[in-house]
Design a protein around this motif. Structure first.
Motif, mmCIF file in Angstrom:
data_model
loop_
_atom_site.group_PDB
_atom_site.id
_atom_site.type_symbol
_atom_site.label_atom_id
_atom_site.label_comp_id
_atom_site.label_asym_id
_atom_site.label_seq_id
_atom_site.Cartn_x
_atom_site.Cartn_y
_atom_site.Cartn_z
ATOM 1 N N GLN A 107 -6.741 5.883 -2.436
ATOM 2 C CA GLN A 107 -7.924 5.413 -1.728
ATOM 3 C C GLN A 107 -7.580 4.337 -0.705
ATOM 4 N N GLN A 108 -8.091 4.533 0.474
ATOM 5 C CA GLN A 108 -7.866 3.583 1.560
ATOM 6 C C GLN A 108 -9.202 3.146 2.140
ATOM 7 N N ILE A 109 -9.342 1.869 2.367
ATOM 8 C CA ILE A 109 -10.555 1.324 2.975
ATOM 9 C C ILE A 109 -10.299 1.141 4.465
ATOM 10 N N VAL A 110 -11.121 1.777 5.284
ATOM 11 C CA VAL A 110 -10.961 1.691 6.740
ATOM 12 C C VAL A 110 -12.180 0.999 7.331
ATOM 13 N N LYS A 111 -11.923 -0.015 8.116
ATOM 14 C CA LYS A 111 -12.987 -0.734 8.810
ATOM 15 C C LYS A 111 -12.867 -0.487 10.309
ATOM 16 N N PRO A 112 -13.988 -0.390 11.012
ATOM 17 C CA PRO A 112 -13.919 -0.150 12.463
ATOM 18 C C PRO A 112 -13.313 -1.340 13.199
ATOM 19 N N LYS A 113 -12.594 -1.048 14.268
ATOM 20 C CA LYS A 113 -12.031 -2.075 15.136
ATOM 21 C C LYS A 113 -12.875 -2.110 16.406
ATOM 22 N N VAL A 114 -13.525 -3.235 16.654
ATOM 23 C CA VAL A 114 -14.447 -3.357 17.787
ATOM 24 C C VAL A 114 -13.925 -4.405 18.763
ATOM 25 N N CYS A 160 -0.349 -0.861 -1.127
ATOM 26 C CA CYS A 160 -0.033 -2.254 -1.451
ATOM 27 C C CYS A 160 -1.206 -3.159 -1.094
ATOM 28 N N ASP A 161 -1.052 -4.439 -1.373
ATOM 29 C CA ASP A 161 -2.135 -5.388 -1.111
ATOM 30 C C ASP A 161 -2.417 -5.566 0.372
ATOM 31 N N TYR A 162 -1.455 -5.208 1.224
ATOM 32 C CA TYR A 162 -1.684 -5.351 2.657
ATOM 33 C C TYR A 162 -2.776 -4.398 3.145
ATOM 34 N N ILE A 163 -2.767 -3.174 2.646
ATOM 35 C CA ILE A 163 -3.722 -2.180 3.136
ATOM 36 C C ILE A 163 -4.854 -1.907 2.150
ATOM 37 N N GLN A 164 -4.632 -2.187 0.869
ATOM 38 C CA GLN A 164 -5.678 -1.950 -0.126
ATOM 39 C C GLN A 164 -6.567 -3.187 -0.225
ATOM 40 N N THR A 165 -7.278 -3.423 0.859
ATOM 41 C CA THR A 165 -8.091 -4.634 0.947
ATOM 42 C C THR A 165 -9.335 -4.380 1.763
ATOM 43 N N GLU A 166 -10.388 -5.115 1.461
ATOM 44 C CA GLU A 166 -11.641 -4.964 2.199
ATOM 45 C C GLU A 166 -11.490 -5.409 3.653
ATOM 46 N N GLU A 167 -10.683 -6.428 3.884
ATOM 47 C CA GLU A 167 -10.499 -6.965 5.234
ATOM 48 C C GLU A 167 -9.016 -6.958 5.595
ATOM 49 N N PHE A 168 -8.591 -5.961 6.361
ATOM 50 C CA PHE A 168 -7.187 -5.875 6.770
ATOM 51 C C PHE A 168 -6.845 -7.044 7.701
#
Length: 442
Positions: A361-368, A409-417
């Motif tokens: 599972q990966q959390i992806v947030k939009p980049k604006v 890892c903790d770098y990408i498995q996070t709510e806020e990259f």
């Protein structure tokens, strides 16, 4: 005399020009279908329903005179927007003569009147989603879709192409391949070509939840890693050593002499990979389903033969990851505009969602980078933040998260990259678009 406009020099990479070359504009997020492969069908989807206001589209006018491509879709059905033809007509008047305007559609709203209106407005290409030609299979994949409705859409577009006098107009298909519909690919291509399609885009399903992981046709190992493993398998077999036993014996407390030989060959494999800068996820490599991969490859080959026979321009995705990455979106100078007017760099970072592209599972947030309702489009494009992003992406100095044994890892498995393990602020190491798996009209 020196050219006062550096963008007139075609040697300037599109990513570094002072204007976007391609514009992807999301006219609406509403849709008239419920498709199993759509991000909007997942519980974690954060996409809100809405349609682009005419004033927001008007804010693109300063970028259109130098845009080569305008694609009017995002997460939604473009034909649901009441001003779609108006947008096409406005853009056509401003864009260069050799540019083109297109969009992808499920096609079910296209009748004779709609088709004629689109072509008269100046539409150049349309890509219809056709994932299967068996009626029951199509209904299962795209709830609300009917093959008879798609046939009517193709008929209407072909008729309008003739009556409006637009022989240049292109009709294509997009096919999302999954394990459940892969065998239909050759028949689907034949069906589309017989109804006037001149091109076909085939893309893999992007798993948005854990249940869809099993539908993925591709293997999330690189072709180079697979080739390297096969090389060392062969070397080991020459001295009667089976390195396929590695996962079973790795954690044995004490190892026999034969088992030590297996470990020794795998250590040489790892050293060889390190010397060639090839990332290895040994767990994925040793669990790779070669039988399935061979079957999928055969179907792709059959699809290519059908396309060749039918005169269909076919664009197939990779079945395994490309080690040499290329972000088509950034390299081609693309800007993605959401229906609210937010400006993004690519498909991957256009919306917020969860996915399982690499099996976890990966959390992806939009980049604006800005909003058209607050800043001019060219100011946003030329801002230091957006330009630096594009420069950093095209250096490709980010990790191969899909081939990393430590991922997620903790770098990408996070709510806020914030950063990756290479200390980059761009979350591109976990993106598989640049590795040849996912495709779109572009």
């Amino acid at each position: 005399m020196q050219n006062p406009n550096p963008d007139l020099n075609k040697s300037t990479p599109p990513a570094l020009r002072t204007h976007p070359t391609k514009l992807f504009v999301e006219t609406t997020t509403s849709c008239n279908l419920g498709c199993v492969m759509c991000v909007k069908q997942t519980e974690q989807c954060a996409i809100t329903e809405g349609e682009m206001a005419p004033a927001t589209f008007e804010a693109l006018k300063n970028a259109l005179p130098q845009a080569e491509t305008l694609i009017l879709n995002g997460v939604g059905e473009p034909l649901l927007h009441p001003h779609l033809e108006t947008f096409i007509g406005q853009a056509k008047k401003l864009m260069p003569k050799d540019s083109w305007i297109g969009f992808q559609s499920n096609g079910l709203l296209i009748d004779d009147r709609c088709a004629r209106s689109l072509l008269e407005a100046g539409l150049d290409r349309i890509c219809i989603s056709v994932d299967a030609v068996t009626p029951e299979k199509l209904r299962k994949l795209r709830e609300g879709a009917e093959i008879s409705g798609l046939s009517k859409a193709f008929d209407a577009l072909s008729k309008a192409k003739s009556s409006v006098g637009r022989p240049d107009f292109q009709i294509g298909v997009e096919i999302v391949v999954m394990r459940s519909n892969l065998t239909e690919l050759p028949d689907t291509l034949h069906w589309a070509a017989s109804r006037g399609a001149s091109f076909a885009l085939v893309t893999h399903v992007l798993p948005y939840d854990s249940q869809q992981v099993g539908e993925a046709v591709y293997e999330s190992c690189s072709g180079e890693a697979i080739e390297l493993l096969n090389k060392w398998r062969k070397k080991a077999a020459e001295v009667a050593v089976d390195i396929n036993q590695y996962p079973k014996i790795l954690f044995h407390y004490s190892k026999s002499a034969e088992e030590q030989k297996v470990i020794g060959f795998v250590e040489e494999l790892k050293a060889d990979a390190a010397q060639q800068d090839i990332f290895l996820d040994l767990k994925k490599l040793f669990s790779l389903d070669k039988t399935w991969l061979d079957q999928a490859s055969e179907i792709f080959t059959e699809a290519e033969l059908v396309a060749q026979k039918e005169g269909l321009e076919l664009n197939l995705p990779e079945l395994v990851l490309k080690e040499n990455r290329r972000c088509e979106f950034v390299e081609d100078g693309s800007a993605f505009i959401s229906w609210q007017g937010d400006v993004h760099p690519c498909y991957f970072l256009w919306h917020g969602y969860h996915c399982f592209a690499s099996g976890w599972q990966q959390i992806v947030k939009p980049k604006v980078f800005g909003n058209l309702n607050k800043q001019p489009i060219l100011d946003i494009w030329n801002s230091a933040e957006f330009r630096t992003f594009r420069e950093n992406v095209t250096r490709y100095d980010y990790p191969y998260c899909s081939s990393c044994g430590l991922a997620p890892c903790d770098y990408i498995q996070t709510e806020e990259f914030e950063q990756d393990c290479h200390i980059n602020s761009e979350p591109c190491g976990s993106c598989l678009w640049c590795m040849g798996l996912f495709q779109c009209l572009r």
